[in-house]
Design a protein around this motif. Sequence first.
Motif, PDB file in Angstrom:
ATOM      1  N   ALA A   1      13.892 -12.746 -17.769  1.00 53.71           N
ATOM      2  CA  ALA A   1      13.811 -13.868 -17.606  1.00 53.71           C
ATOM      3  C   ALA A   1      12.587 -14.966 -17.970  1.00 53.71           C
ATOM      4  O   ALA A   1      12.606 -15.989 -18.685  1.00 53.71           O
ATOM      5  N   LYS A   2      11.408 -14.174 -17.690  1.00 57.46           N
ATOM      6  CA  LYS A   2       9.968 -14.440 -18.166  1.00 57.46           C
ATOM      7  C   LYS A   2      10.293 -14.269 -19.636  1.00 57.46           C
ATOM      8  O   LYS A   2       9.528 -15.994 -20.374  1.00 57.46           O
ATOM      9  N   ARG A   3      10.560 -13.435 -20.557  1.00 56.63           N
ATOM     10  CA  ARG A   3      10.432 -13.989 -21.894  1.00 56.63           C
ATOM     11  C   ARG A   3      11.391 -15.341 -21.898  1.00 56.63           C
ATOM     12  O   ARG A   3      10.797 -15.844 -22.941  1.00 56.63           O
ATOM     13  N   ALA A   4      12.241 -15.528 -21.535  1.00 57.42           N
ATOM     14  CA  ALA A   4      13.087 -16.042 -21.966  1.00 57.42           C
ATOM     15  C   ALA A   4      12.726 -17.105 -21.893  1.00 57.42           C
ATOM     16  O   ALA A   4      12.444 -18.738 -22.832  1.00 57.42           O
ATOM     17  N   GLN A   5      12.064 -17.914 -20.587  1.00 55.89           N
ATOM     18  CA  GLN A   5      10.831 -19.335 -19.659  1.00 55.89           C
ATOM     19  C   GLN A   5       9.734 -19.424 -22.033  1.00 55.89           C
ATOM     20  O   GLN A   5       9.835 -20.151 -21.503  1.00 55.89           O
ATOM     21  N   ASN A   6       9.405 -18.212 -21.994  1.00 53.92           N
ATOM     22  CA  ASN A   6       8.087 -18.348 -22.318  1.00 53.92           C
ATOM     23  C   ASN A   6       8.505 -18.523 -24.101  1.00 53.92           C
ATOM     24  O   ASN A   6       7.963 -19.450 -25.305  1.00 53.92           O
ATOM     25  N   GLN A   7      10.330 -18.587 -24.379  1.00 58.37           N
ATOM     26  CA  GLN A   7      10.061 -18.861 -25.694  1.00 58.37           C
ATOM     27  C   GLN A   7      10.543 -20.498 -25.511  1.00 58.37           C
ATOM     28  O   GLN A   7      10.229 -20.884 -26.769  1.00 58.37           O
ATOM     29  N   GLN A   8      11.132 -21.194 -24.843  1.00 55.05           N
ATOM     30  CA  GLN A   8      11.785 -21.653 -24.505  1.00 55.05           C
ATOM     31  C   GLN A   8      10.282 -22.961 -24.767  1.00 55.05           C
ATOM     32  O   GLN A   8      10.161 -23.912 -24.820  1.00 55.05           O
ATOM     33  N   GLN A   9       8.969 -22.374 -24.509  1.00 51.25           N
ATOM     34  CA  GLN A   9       8.362 -23.009 -24.257  1.00 51.25           C
ATOM     35  C   GLN A   9       7.010 -23.601 -25.899  1.00 51.25           C
ATOM     36  O   GLN A   9       6.055 -23.574 -26.209  1.00 51.25           O
ATOM     37  N   TYR A  10       7.680 -22.125 -26.554  1.00 46.85           N
ATOM     38  CA  TYR A  10       7.531 -22.245 -28.769  1.00 46.85           C
ATOM     39  C   TYR A  10       7.621 -23.499 -28.925  1.00 46.85           C
ATOM     40  O   TYR A  10       8.383 -24.431 -28.503  1.00 46.85           O
ATOM     41  N   GLN A  11       6.788 -24.112 -30.116  1.00 44.74           N
ATOM     42  CA  GLN A  11       6.592 -25.210 -30.709  1.00 44.74           C
ATOM     43  C   GLN A  11       6.878 -24.776 -31.976  1.00 44.74           C
ATOM     44  O   GLN A  11       5.854 -24.354 -32.774  1.00 44.74           O
ATOM     45  N   VAL A  12       7.872 -25.180 -33.015  1.00 47.12           N
ATOM     46  CA  VAL A  12       7.980 -24.796 -34.064  1.00 47.12           C
ATOM     47  C   VAL A  12       7.673 -25.871 -34.850  1.00 47.12           C
ATOM     48  O   VAL A  12       8.030 -27.157 -34.878  1.00 47.12           O
ATOM     49  N   ILE A  13       6.742 -25.631 -35.853  1.00 51.76           N
ATOM     50  CA  ILE A  13       6.174 -26.984 -36.728  1.00 51.76           C
ATOM     51  C   ILE A  13       6.591 -27.125 -38.061  1.00 51.76           C
ATOM     52  O   ILE A  13       6.226 -25.918 -38.408  1.00 51.76           O
ATOM     53  N   GLN A  14       7.274 -27.403 -38.761  1.00 49.86           N
ATOM     54  CA  GLN A  14       8.484 -28.078 -39.462  1.00 49.86           C
ATOM     55  C   GLN A  14       7.084 -28.278 -40.429  1.00 49.86           C
ATOM     56  O   GLN A  14       6.315 -29.470 -40.583  1.00 49.86           O
ATOM     57  N   PRO A  15       7.538 -27.513 -41.923  1.00 49.51           N
ATOM     58  CA  PRO A  15       6.182 -28.261 -43.345  1.00 49.51           C
ATOM     59  C   PRO A  15       6.233 -29.630 -43.625  1.00 49.51           C
ATOM     60  O   PRO A  15       7.893 -29.818 -43.296  1.00 49.51           O
TER      61      PRO A  15
END
Length: 230
Positions: free
Chosen positions: A123-137
């Motif tokens: 659950a903690k790993r899933a929470q961290n993944q939701q906070q990732y920001q993917v920067i598009q080129p």
Amino acid sequence: MKRILFSVLALGALAACNPAIPDSGAGVGFDNYDTYQQKQAARDAALGGGALPPPQAVSSETLAPAAASGIASVSNAAASTDTSGVVQASPANAAPVLRASGISDENNFDAVSGQRSIEGDAAKRAQNQQQYQVIQPTALPTRQGRGGPNIVAFALEAKNAKGQRVYKRNSFNAANKYRKNCAGFASADQAQQAFLAGGGPAKDRKGMDPDGDGFACTWDPAPFRNAVSG
């Protein structure tokens, strides 16, 4: 008479030069093997007369401080007043007691298993993944000012591969022009930039693009294209 005397002297000289053959049964350094065994048994008995004491017979008393004989010894009083926490090297000091320091909870499986679980970690790993920001080129910015041709933009705009003919070229004395003019540049990027500034890729006045692919000398657009495509 002289012959007889000479013969006797010669036989005497031969006898003096011929040593006596030793008796191999007598042994080396002693009379015979029986005498050697007797001497060896006596030697072993003398050496084995003092047996080592058993472990429990060793005394556990603390040794008295050594007298001053050129080597400084630390007294009990000095050891007791030492507040630095360092045990002085002296026979009068008792051996330090070693205590088990243990391990931290982070490396202790029993302690961690009581505080965390596999489900909780997921659950903690899933929470961290939701906070990732993917920067598009994004597209390359437009160059401001008069900085000359943009070889990066040209590499992305050109669709043909290196060596694929796109433009017409004059083949007269092409090899000599290519070697002479390309040798004047320190890098292929500089050659391509000068080629574009001189009318390329449509025109090739200096013969820097004899195959007509639009890429001067040894310049290759592949690295720029690969950087964008990932």
